[in-house]
Design a protein around this motif. Structure first.
Motif, mmCIF file in Angstrom:
data_model
loop_
_atom_site.group_PDB
_atom_site.id
_atom_site.type_symbol
_atom_site.label_atom_id
_atom_site.label_comp_id
_atom_site.label_asym_id
_atom_site.label_seq_id
_atom_site.Cartn_x
_atom_site.Cartn_y
_atom_site.Cartn_z
ATOM 1 N N LYS A 214 0.807 -1.228 0.000
ATOM 2 C CA LYS A 214 0.000 0.000 0.000
ATOM 3 C C LYS A 214 0.838 1.275 0.000
ATOM 4 N N THR A 215 2.101 1.172 0.370
ATOM 5 C CA THR A 215 2.998 2.324 0.285
ATOM 6 C C THR A 215 3.787 2.189 -1.005
ATOM 7 N N VAL A 216 3.515 3.052 -1.964
ATOM 8 C CA VAL A 216 4.064 2.895 -3.315
ATOM 9 C C VAL A 216 4.956 4.085 -3.672
ATOM 10 N N VAL A 217 6.121 3.774 -4.219
ATOM 11 C CA VAL A 217 7.014 4.807 -4.744
ATOM 12 C C VAL A 217 6.517 5.201 -6.131
ATOM 13 N N THR A 218 6.285 6.468 -6.347
ATOM 14 C CA THR A 218 5.762 6.931 -7.633
ATOM 15 C C THR A 218 6.635 8.047 -8.202
ATOM 16 N N VAL A 219 6.440 8.305 -9.484
ATOM 17 C CA VAL A 219 7.066 9.456 -10.136
ATOM 18 C C VAL A 219 5.990 10.183 -10.920
ATOM 19 N N THR A 220 6.314 11.364 -11.382
ATOM 20 C CA THR A 220 5.390 12.141 -12.203
ATOM 21 C C THR A 220 5.873 12.127 -13.643
ATOM 22 N N ILE B 101 14.482 8.613 -11.685
ATOM 23 C CA ILE B 101 13.738 7.352 -11.747
ATOM 24 C C ILE B 101 14.659 6.192 -11.389
ATOM 25 N N ALA B 102 15.857 6.181 -11.993
ATOM 26 C CA ALA B 102 16.819 5.110 -11.713
ATOM 27 C C ALA B 102 17.200 5.114 -10.235
ATOM 28 N N ASP B 103 17.344 6.285 -9.663
ATOM 29 C CA ASP B 103 17.699 6.388 -8.245
ATOM 30 C C ASP B 103 16.579 5.851 -7.362
ATOM 31 N N ALA B 104 15.333 6.154 -7.707
ATOM 32 C CA ALA B 104 14.193 5.668 -6.915
ATOM 33 C C ALA B 104 14.098 4.150 -6.972
ATOM 34 N N ILE B 105 14.316 3.580 -8.157
ATOM 35 C CA ILE B 105 14.259 2.124 -8.301
ATOM 36 C C ILE B 105 15.338 1.459 -7.453
ATOM 37 N N LYS B 106 16.534 2.029 -7.468
ATOM 38 C CA LYS B 106 17.641 1.463 -6.687
ATOM 39 C C LYS B 106 17.424 1.663 -5.193
ATOM 40 N N ARG B 107 17.056 2.870 -4.796
ATOM 41 C CA ARG B 107 16.933 3.199 -3.371
ATOM 42 C C ARG B 107 15.850 2.388 -2.692
ATOM 43 N N THR C 148 11.241 -2.827 -8.868
ATOM 44 C CA THR C 148 11.574 -3.064 -10.275
ATOM 45 C C THR C 148 10.810 -2.145 -11.223
ATOM 46 N N ALA C 149 9.874 -1.370 -10.680
ATOM 47 C CA ALA C 149 9.098 -0.457 -11.514
ATOM 48 C C ALA C 149 8.428 0.582 -10.622
ATOM 49 N N VAL C 150 8.090 1.715 -11.222
ATOM 50 C CA VAL C 150 7.399 2.770 -10.478
ATOM 51 C C VAL C 150 6.221 3.280 -11.306
ATOM 52 N N PRO C 151 5.033 3.394 -10.705
ATOM 53 C CA PRO C 151 3.908 3.979 -11.424
ATOM 54 C C PRO C 151 4.137 5.463 -11.676
ATOM 55 N N VAL C 152 3.613 5.931 -12.779
ATOM 56 C CA VAL C 152 3.662 7.359 -13.110
ATOM 57 C C VAL C 152 2.277 7.926 -12.843
ATOM 58 N N VAL C 153 2.206 8.928 -11.968
ATOM 59 C CA VAL C 153 0.902 9.473 -11.577
ATOM 60 C C VAL C 153 0.810 10.958 -11.921
ATOM 61 N N ALA C 154 -0.402 11.393 -12.159
ATOM 62 C CA ALA C 154 -0.673 12.796 -12.460
ATOM 63 C C ALA C 154 -2.114 13.100 -12.069
#
Length: 217
Positions: free
Chosen positions: A14-20, A28-34, A38-44
């Motif tokens: 339920k706690t999801v790492v997202t990008v815009t 994005i690469a830093d968020a995936i590594k940190r 293996t993937a991040v949803p893109v939200v707007a």
């Protein structure tokens, strides 16, 4: 007669790492590594999912880093070569994202992942807003249910209901998710039904049904 129905909401993260959409490649690469994802949803627009960026979407940048794609590569792999030159999430993401609702069953999620060949699904509400994310590993959590819980559910939802007058003559054992039913029942026509219902209990790996007809007088 139904066993406990587990849904995506029960197993999703339920706690999801997202990008815009305008998040840069390096971020994005830093968020995936940190966050070890293996993937991040893109939200707007208020957490509405507009796409998803996976490790696979980032790899063309490295693949073509020291040698630009030739004409054949550009023709055969238009998507990958385009991503190799992209720097923002909106250019890198797979869109529209394959999503699922929190009330969907685990088999539904598994079938959707297999059919669309994806490893995870953003979970969204009726308005498309992100509520969580479910991965293939999350779907396997159900098989971590304790054996005692599985045995209790099989007895309660299957044995006690199918054989109310002879349920004490049926023994249910579960070891490492494998359920074994032994004993005597009055109606042999219900034996395959019992096996099928026991197999449908979430978390059961296999059913070894050894039930027999009425015991000799």
């Amino acid at each position: 007669m139904t066993s406990t129905r587990y849904t995506v909401d029960d197993v999703m993260t339920k706690t999801v790492v997202t990008v815009t959409p305008d998040t840069e490649f390096k971020a994005i690469a830093d968020a995936i590594k940190r966050w070890k994802v293996t993937a991040v949803p893109v939200v707007a627009d208020g957490d509405r999912v507009v796409g998803i960026v996976s490790e696979a979407d980032l790899l063309p940048k490295e693949e073509f880093h020291d040698h630009p794609p030739g004409m054949i590569d550009q023709m055969r792999r238009l998507g990958d070569t385009a991503k190799a030159g992209s720097i923002r999430a909106e250019e890198l993401m797979s869109s529209p994202a394959v999503v699922i609702g929190p009330g969907a069953s685990l088999p539904e999620a598994a079938r959707l992942m297999a059919g669309r060949r994806v490893k995870r699904l953003p979970v969204v509400d009726a308005d498309g807003r992100l509520k969580g994310i479910v991965s293939r590993a999350d779907l396997l959590k159900i098989f971590l249910r304790p054996d005692d819980d599985l045995a209790a559910e099989i007895r309660r939802e299957v044995v006690d209901r199918l054989f109310p007058d002879s349920h004490r003559d049926v023994k249910v054992d579960v070891t490492w998710g494998v359920a074994t039913l032994t004993g005597h029942v009055p109606d042999t026509a219900l034996i395959p039904v019992a096996a099928r219902l026991a197999q449908s209990v979430e978390g059961v790996v296999r059913v070894d049904c050894r039930l027999e007809g009425p015991a000799p007088a």
